[in-house]
Design a protein around this motif. Sequence first.
Motif, PDB file in Angstrom:
ATOM      1  N   GLY A 227      10.638 -20.223 -14.745  1.00 24.18           N
ATOM      2  CA  GLY A 227      11.453 -21.349 -15.168  1.00 24.18           C
ATOM      3  C   GLY A 227      12.432 -20.951 -16.255  1.00 24.18           C
ATOM      4  O   GLY A 227      12.293 -19.917 -16.908  1.00 24.18           O
ATOM      5  N   VAL A 228      13.442 -21.779 -16.438  1.00 23.55           N
ATOM      6  CA  VAL A 228      14.480 -21.539 -17.452  1.00 23.55           C
ATOM      7  C   VAL A 228      14.117 -22.319 -18.706  1.00 23.55           C
ATOM      8  O   VAL A 228      14.009 -23.548 -18.665  1.00 23.55           O
ATOM      9  N   PRO A 229      13.907 -21.638 -19.836  1.00 18.80           N
ATOM     10  CA  PRO A 229      13.484 -22.353 -21.040  1.00 18.80           C
ATOM     11  C   PRO A 229      14.570 -23.249 -21.601  1.00 18.80           C
ATOM     12  O   PRO A 229      15.745 -22.879 -21.645  1.00 18.80           O
ATOM     13  N   GLY A 230      14.154 -24.447 -21.997  1.00 21.71           N
ATOM     14  CA  GLY A 230      15.041 -25.351 -22.701  1.00 21.71           C
ATOM     15  C   GLY A 230      14.605 -25.403 -24.148  1.00 21.71           C
ATOM     16  O   GLY A 230      14.424 -24.379 -24.796  1.00 21.71           O
ATOM     17  N   SER A 231      14.374 -26.595 -24.638  1.00 21.64           N
ATOM     18  CA  SER A 231      13.930 -26.729 -26.022  1.00 21.64           C
ATOM     19  C   SER A 231      12.422 -26.553 -26.161  1.00 21.64           C
ATOM     20  O   SER A 231      11.912 -26.398 -27.273  1.00 21.64           O
ATOM     21  N   VAL A 232      11.701 -26.570 -25.012  1.00 24.69           N
ATOM     22  CA  VAL A 232      10.245 -26.445 -25.020  1.00 24.69           C
ATOM     23  C   VAL A 232       9.829 -25.382 -24.015  1.00 24.69           C
ATOM     24  O   VAL A 232      10.366 -25.302 -22.909  1.00 24.69           O
ATOM     25  N   MET A 233       8.881 -24.535 -24.405  1.00 29.49           N
ATOM     26  CA  MET A 233       8.328 -23.552 -23.470  1.00 29.49           C
ATOM     27  C   MET A 233       6.933 -23.154 -23.941  1.00 29.49           C
ATOM     28  O   MET A 233       6.519 -23.481 -25.053  1.00 29.49           O
ATOM     29  N   ALA A 234       6.208 -22.455 -23.059  1.00 30.13           N
ATOM     30  CA  ALA A 234       4.885 -21.928 -23.387  1.00 30.13           C
ATOM     31  C   ALA A 234       4.901 -20.425 -23.157  1.00 30.13           C
ATOM     32  O   ALA A 234       5.596 -19.931 -22.273  1.00 30.13           O
ATOM     33  N   ALA A 235       4.125 -19.705 -23.946  1.00 29.93           N
ATOM     34  CA  ALA A 235       4.050 -18.252 -23.812  1.00 29.93           C
ATOM     35  C   ALA A 235       2.604 -17.796 -23.962  1.00 29.93           C
ATOM     36  O   ALA A 235       1.874 -18.284 -24.827  1.00 29.93           O
ATOM     37  N   GLY A 236       2.202 -16.865 -23.093  1.00 32.42           N
ATOM     38  CA  GLY A 236       0.850 -16.329 -23.156  1.00 32.42           C
ATOM     39  C   GLY A 236       0.839 -14.844 -22.884  1.00 32.42           C
ATOM     40  O   GLY A 236       1.890 -14.207 -22.734  1.00 32.42           O
ATOM     41  N   GLU A 237      -0.348 -14.286 -22.798  1.00 32.44           N
ATOM     42  CA  GLU A 237      -0.491 -12.850 -22.559  1.00 32.44           C
ATOM     43  C   GLU A 237      -0.384 -12.521 -21.069  1.00 32.44           C
ATOM     44  O   GLU A 237       0.596 -11.965 -20.599  1.00 32.44           O
ATOM     45  N   GLY A 238      -1.425 -12.883 -20.313  1.00 31.01           N
ATOM     46  CA  GLY A 238      -1.531 -12.449 -18.934  1.00 31.01           C
ATOM     47  C   GLY A 238      -0.791 -13.323 -17.943  1.00 31.01           C
ATOM     48  O   GLY A 238      -0.521 -14.506 -18.195  1.00 31.01           O
TER      49      GLY A 238
END
Length: 346
Positions: A227-238
Motif C-alpha cells: 500500500g501507499v502510505p498516507g498520514s497513517v501506516m504500520a511497520a513491523g519486522e517480518g
Amino acid sequence: MIARHAASDLAHRLGEHAEAVCRHYLSNGRRQGTYWTVGDVRNAPGRSMFVRLQPSPKGPPGKWTDAATGEHGDLLDVIRESLGLVNFRDVADEARAFLAMPDVESEQRPTMKPPSARTGSPEAARRLVAMSKPIIGTLVETYLRGRGITTLHGTAALQFHPHCYYRPDDHGPTTTLPAMIAAVTDLDGHLTGAHRTWLASDGTGKARVNTPRRAMGDLLGHAVRFGVPGSVMAAGEGIETTLSLRCAMPDMAMAAALSASHLAAILFPPNLRRLYVIRDRDPAGDGARDCLLERATDAGIEAIVLSPAMDDFNEDLRHFGLGAFRASIADQLMRKDCIRYLTEAA
C-alpha cells in the motif's frame, strides 16, 4: 566440450527468463505479442530484430533473428554484443550475475577468492525480482494461506521464483528451491534489495534448510511495502507478521523491515503523522520498538505500539481466528483509525 555444455546450459536458463533479459540488455526495444523487437543485437532502436519470448514449434525462447542482416543467435549472443564483450568467460560471468547464479568454477577451486559481492548487490536483487512472477496460483499463495494469511490483493511486492539458488552455510553444493521473493524498496518506490524465503516443494512450509530466509541488497531504512502510505501506516519486522495485521486492516499501508535492527532504522514518509509499531514479543523486538518510538517522537510523529497476545501477530491470527484477532487490534487503535480501517475491513 565443457565450455559448449556450459554455454548451452546458460542459454537455456536465460531463455526461461527471455523477456527479463530483453528488457535489461535490449532496453530500446519492446514486446510485440510473443516476441521482443529491437533494431539489432547491439540494442539499436528499431524493429528488424525479433527475439522469441515463448516456446514454439520454431524453437525455444531466447532465439533471435535480425531480418535486416540475417544474423541470428541466442541470448548469450545478446549479452556479448550489447555489452561489447569478447571472451566467453566474461559473457558467462555476466549471464550468471544476471541469473544470480554462483560461479561454479570458483566453487570448485578453494584457493581462489570468493565470488564478487555483486551477487548480493541491489542490481542482483533487481534481476532476481525481474525473473520472478506474481504469487497467485503459486506455492507462495499456498504457503501464505497455510499461515492464515488470506488477504493477498495489493501484495505486488511479493513474487514467486520456482528455482531460486540456495547455497548452504557450510559451503555445500548449491541447489535450487522454490522461493517467495519480496522486493525491498525505498520511499520513492525504487528497488534496493530483495528477501528470499525458500519453500517446501508443496508450499506447506519453509524449505528444510539451515537458513530458509535471506536478504540481499541495500536494506537499511528500506522495507517490503504494502500500500501507499498516507498520514497513517504500520511497520513491523517480518513479512508474515505484517501481512497478518493487514488481514485485519487491508486498507492501511504497511511495511515489513525484515529484522529488528532494520525496523528501528526504517525511514519515515514525509507526510506520515501516525505510526503503528508492530511489536514482536522478544528482546530484539522490544529494543526495536523503543528505538523507533524515540525516532518517531523526535520527528513529530505520533507512535503507537501494537502488541500480540502470543509471540507475534501471525501466531495470534492462526490461534484465535480473524474475528477475535481483529477485536484485539481494535482495542489498541486510535478510535478514528478503528472506525476508518476496521469498519471498512469488516
